[in-house]
Scaffold this motif. Sequence first.
Motif, PDB file in Angstrom:
ATOM      1  N   ARG A 112       0.899  -1.534   0.290  1.00 11.59           N
ATOM      2  CA  ARG A 112       0.001  -0.097   0.029  1.00 11.59           C
ATOM      3  C   ARG A 112       0.632   1.389  -0.152  1.00 11.59           C
ATOM      4  NH1 ARG A 112      -4.671  -0.443   4.064  1.00 11.59           N
ATOM      5  NH2 ARG A 112      -5.116  -1.736   2.381  1.00 11.59           N
ATOM      6  N   ASP A 113       1.912   1.313   0.952  1.00  9.41           N
ATOM      7  CA  ASP A 113       2.749   2.414   0.973  1.00  9.41           C
ATOM      8  C   ASP A 113       3.826   2.499   0.168  1.00  9.41           C
ATOM      9  OD1 ASP A 113       1.207   3.302   3.263  1.00  9.41           O
ATOM     10  OD2 ASP A 113       3.066   1.942   4.670  1.00  9.41           O
ATOM     11  N   TYR A 114       4.352   1.543  -0.544  1.00  9.43           N
ATOM     12  CA  TYR A 114       5.572   1.215  -1.832  1.00  9.43           C
ATOM     13  C   TYR A 114       4.443   1.670  -3.584  1.00  9.43           C
ATOM     14  CZ  TYR A 114       8.755  -0.039  -4.834  1.00  9.43           C
ATOM     15  OH  TYR A 114       9.626  -0.663  -5.535  1.00  9.43           O
ATOM     16  N   ARG A 115       3.079   1.777  -3.266  1.00 13.54           N
ATOM     17  CA  ARG A 115       2.124   1.502  -4.567  1.00 13.54           C
ATOM     18  C   ARG A 115       2.067   3.894  -4.073  1.00 13.54           C
ATOM     19  NH1 ARG A 115       1.037   2.901  -8.692  1.00 13.54           N
ATOM     20  NH2 ARG A 115      -0.834   3.074  -9.506  1.00 13.54           N
ATOM     21  N   LYS A 116       1.881   3.799  -3.236  1.00 13.79           N
ATOM     22  CA  LYS A 116       1.164   5.907  -3.284  1.00 13.79           C
ATOM     23  C   LYS A 116       2.826   5.966  -3.526  1.00 13.79           C
ATOM     24  CE  LYS A 116      -1.749   5.160   0.055  1.00 13.79           C
ATOM     25  NZ  LYS A 116      -2.638   5.765   1.758  1.00 13.79           N
ATOM     26  N   ASP A 151      -7.552 -12.629   5.519  1.00  9.81           N
ATOM     27  CA  ASP A 151      -7.181 -11.134   5.825  1.00  9.81           C
ATOM     28  C   ASP A 151      -6.363 -10.435   4.903  1.00  9.81           C
ATOM     29  OD1 ASP A 151      -7.808  -8.794   6.969  1.00  9.81           O
ATOM     30  OD2 ASP A 151      -6.209  -8.972   8.486  1.00  9.81           O
ATOM     31  N   LEU A 152      -6.021 -10.511   3.606  1.00  6.71           N
ATOM     32  CA  LEU A 152      -5.431 -10.597   2.736  1.00  6.71           C
ATOM     33  C   LEU A 152      -5.639  -9.134   2.376  1.00  6.71           C
ATOM     34  CD1 LEU A 152      -2.827 -11.465   0.734  1.00  6.71           C
ATOM     35  CD2 LEU A 152      -4.438 -11.995  -0.775  1.00  6.71           C
ATOM     36  N   ASN A 153      -4.578  -7.836   2.285  1.00  5.52           N
ATOM     37  CA  ASN A 153      -5.598  -6.606   2.028  1.00  5.52           C
ATOM     38  C   ASN A 153      -3.123  -5.918   1.566  1.00  5.52           C
ATOM     39  OD1 ASN A 153      -4.433  -4.574   3.893  1.00  5.52           O
ATOM     40  ND2 ASN A 153      -5.759  -6.651   4.961  1.00  5.52           N
ATOM     41  N   CYS A 154      -3.328  -4.803   0.916  1.00  7.04           N
ATOM     42  CA  CYS A 154      -2.852  -4.052   0.200  1.00  7.04           C
ATOM     43  C   CYS A 154      -1.712  -4.546   1.536  1.00  7.04           C
ATOM     44  CB  CYS A 154      -2.695  -3.412  -0.545  1.00  7.04           C
ATOM     45  SG  CYS A 154      -2.785  -4.030  -1.659  1.00  7.04           S
ATOM     46  N   THR A 220      -5.813   1.989  -8.625  1.00  2.82           N
ATOM     47  CA  THR A 220      -6.684   2.982  -8.470  1.00  2.82           C
ATOM     48  C   THR A 220      -5.822   3.849  -7.444  1.00  2.82           C
ATOM     49  OG1 THR A 220      -8.286   2.514  -7.574  1.00  2.82           O
ATOM     50  CG2 THR A 220      -8.193   2.074  -9.388  1.00  2.82           C
ATOM     51  N   MET A 221      -4.736   2.959  -6.762  1.00  2.00           N
ATOM     52  CA  MET A 221      -4.391   3.812  -5.132  1.00  2.00           C
ATOM     53  C   MET A 221      -5.729   4.909  -4.430  1.00  2.00           C
ATOM     54  SD  MET A 221      -0.789   5.895  -6.115  1.00  2.00           S
ATOM     55  CE  MET A 221      -1.483   6.461  -7.587  1.00  2.00           C
ATOM     56  N   GLU A 222      -7.217   3.398  -4.198  1.00  2.00           N
ATOM     57  CA  GLU A 222      -8.346   3.456  -3.442  1.00  2.00           C
ATOM     58  C   GLU A 222      -8.520   2.646  -2.855  1.00  2.00           C
ATOM     59  OE1 GLU A 222     -11.876   5.156  -4.929  1.00  2.00           O
ATOM     60  OE2 GLU A 222     -10.541   5.997  -6.864  1.00  2.00           O
ATOM     61  N   ILE A 223      -9.043   3.020  -1.464  1.00  2.00           N
ATOM     62  CA  ILE A 223      -9.261   1.860  -0.651  1.00  2.00           C
ATOM     63  C   ILE A 223     -10.411   1.440  -1.545  1.00  2.00           C
ATOM     64  CG2 ILE A 223      -9.883   0.839   1.867  1.00  2.00           C
ATOM     65  CD1 ILE A 223      -6.375   2.016   1.596  1.00  2.00           C
ATOM     66  N   SER A 290       3.872  -1.525 -22.076  1.00  2.00           N
ATOM     67  CA  SER A 290       4.668  -0.499 -21.545  1.00  2.00           C
ATOM     68  C   SER A 290       3.619   1.103 -20.711  1.00  2.00           C
ATOM     69  CB  SER A 290       5.711   0.090 -22.230  1.00  2.00           C
ATOM     70  OG  SER A 290       4.460   0.610 -23.657  1.00  2.00           O
ATOM     71  N   THR A 291       2.411   0.458 -20.977  1.00  2.00           N
ATOM     72  CA  THR A 291       1.508   1.162 -20.659  1.00  2.00           C
ATOM     73  C   THR A 291       1.494   1.451 -19.392  1.00  2.00           C
ATOM     74  OG1 THR A 291      -0.049   0.464 -22.245  1.00  2.00           O
ATOM     75  CG2 THR A 291      -0.923   2.237 -21.284  1.00  2.00           C
ATOM     76  N   LEU A 292       1.575   2.981 -18.644  1.00  2.00           N
ATOM     77  CA  LEU A 292       1.235   3.103 -16.992  1.00  2.00           C
ATOM     78  C   LEU A 292      -0.539   2.748 -16.482  1.00  2.00           C
ATOM     79  CD1 LEU A 292       3.921   6.433 -16.787  1.00  2.00           C
ATOM     80  CD2 LEU A 292       3.857   3.801 -16.656  1.00  2.00           C
ATOM     81  N   ILE A 293      -0.065   2.340 -15.698  1.00  2.00           N
ATOM     82  CA  ILE A 293      -1.830   1.942 -15.336  1.00  2.00           C
ATOM     83  C   ILE A 293      -2.295   3.393 -14.350  1.00  2.00           C
ATOM     84  CG2 ILE A 293      -1.555  -0.785 -14.743  1.00  2.00           C
ATOM     85  CD1 ILE A 293      -1.226  -0.052 -12.124  1.00  2.00           C
ATOM     86  N   THR A 294      -1.361   4.104 -13.890  1.00  2.00           N
ATOM     87  CA  THR A 294      -1.924   5.498 -14.034  1.00  2.00           C
ATOM     88  C   THR A 294      -1.879   7.045 -14.735  1.00  2.00           C
ATOM     89  OG1 THR A 294       0.129   5.492 -12.631  1.00  2.00           O
ATOM     90  CG2 THR A 294      -2.037   5.277 -11.485  1.00  2.00           C
TER      91      THR A 294
END
Length: 294
Positions: A112-116, A151-154, A220-223, A290-294
């Motif tokens: 989660r933090d790494y992606r942010k 309890d798998l989550n980012c 999406t970087m959204e919960i 090579s497309t970016l997801i954001t």
Amino acid sequence: MPAENWDGEVEPFAEVDPTGRYGRYNDLLGSGAVKRVYRGFDQEEGIEVAWNQVKLRNFSNDPVLINRLHSEVELLRNLSNKYIIVCYSVWKDDERGNINFITEVCTSGNLRDYRKKHRHVSIKAFKKWSKQVLEGLEYLHTHDPCIIHRDLNCSNIFVNGNIGQVKIGDLGLAAIVGRTHAAHSILGTPEYMAPELYEEDYTEMVDIYSFGMCLLEMVTMEIPYSECDSVAKIYKKVTMGIKPQALSNVREPEVKAFIEKCIAQPRARPSATDLLKDPFFFELNSDEESTLIT
């Protein structure tokens, strides 16, 4: 034996394990309902480790939870997969009323933090992370007996950013479930919980649902269900089959379709083994994505 800082000052350990090999510092890496995780050091190997500590007095009136903690520790000791956090040592400290266990520490914290921190990531990188998590889940789900994370989550997927490796951790809520028996208890993080978890009758497919929600957060970087301001509202939407709003923000059709497979109704969800064979991963070795997801 205390550790020495670069400036020559000795940084004392708060405590040392019975063998004298592992030392714990007071630096807290994380904490949850069940345990605290401190920075530790393996003096034999010269590496930093995570010192996980559970205070049993907090759960003295809940023998079921204490048994679950013991199960977690025994579970961790016997797992061996490169996409699951390694457990090196376990012991009970009767004097302090703790269960302690030493696990590896990942260099870049949780996903989660790494992606942010790294907002611009290619679909190829996203697929690599996804595949590694799936390989970890496949290991758990095909283990004898089957292991459900639940309890798998980012926040409990960890990253070694220097080599692009992710690992599943925090198996504190895991259940060892017989191949022919469903589990019967509600545990987990509401935003990631499959609808059948609320009904207390489920299989390892709940992890596939949670995996799909992890993918949604990664993209999406959204919960998931961040539009809801209470657990009750999340529960209502999940049990009614209403998908999180974040799903409409996924621009890439193949990514959206893959997530939807994972969060489908239980009987329609593919297993981790099946998902690893999905065409979604076929072109991972090509240079086309090579497309970016954001």
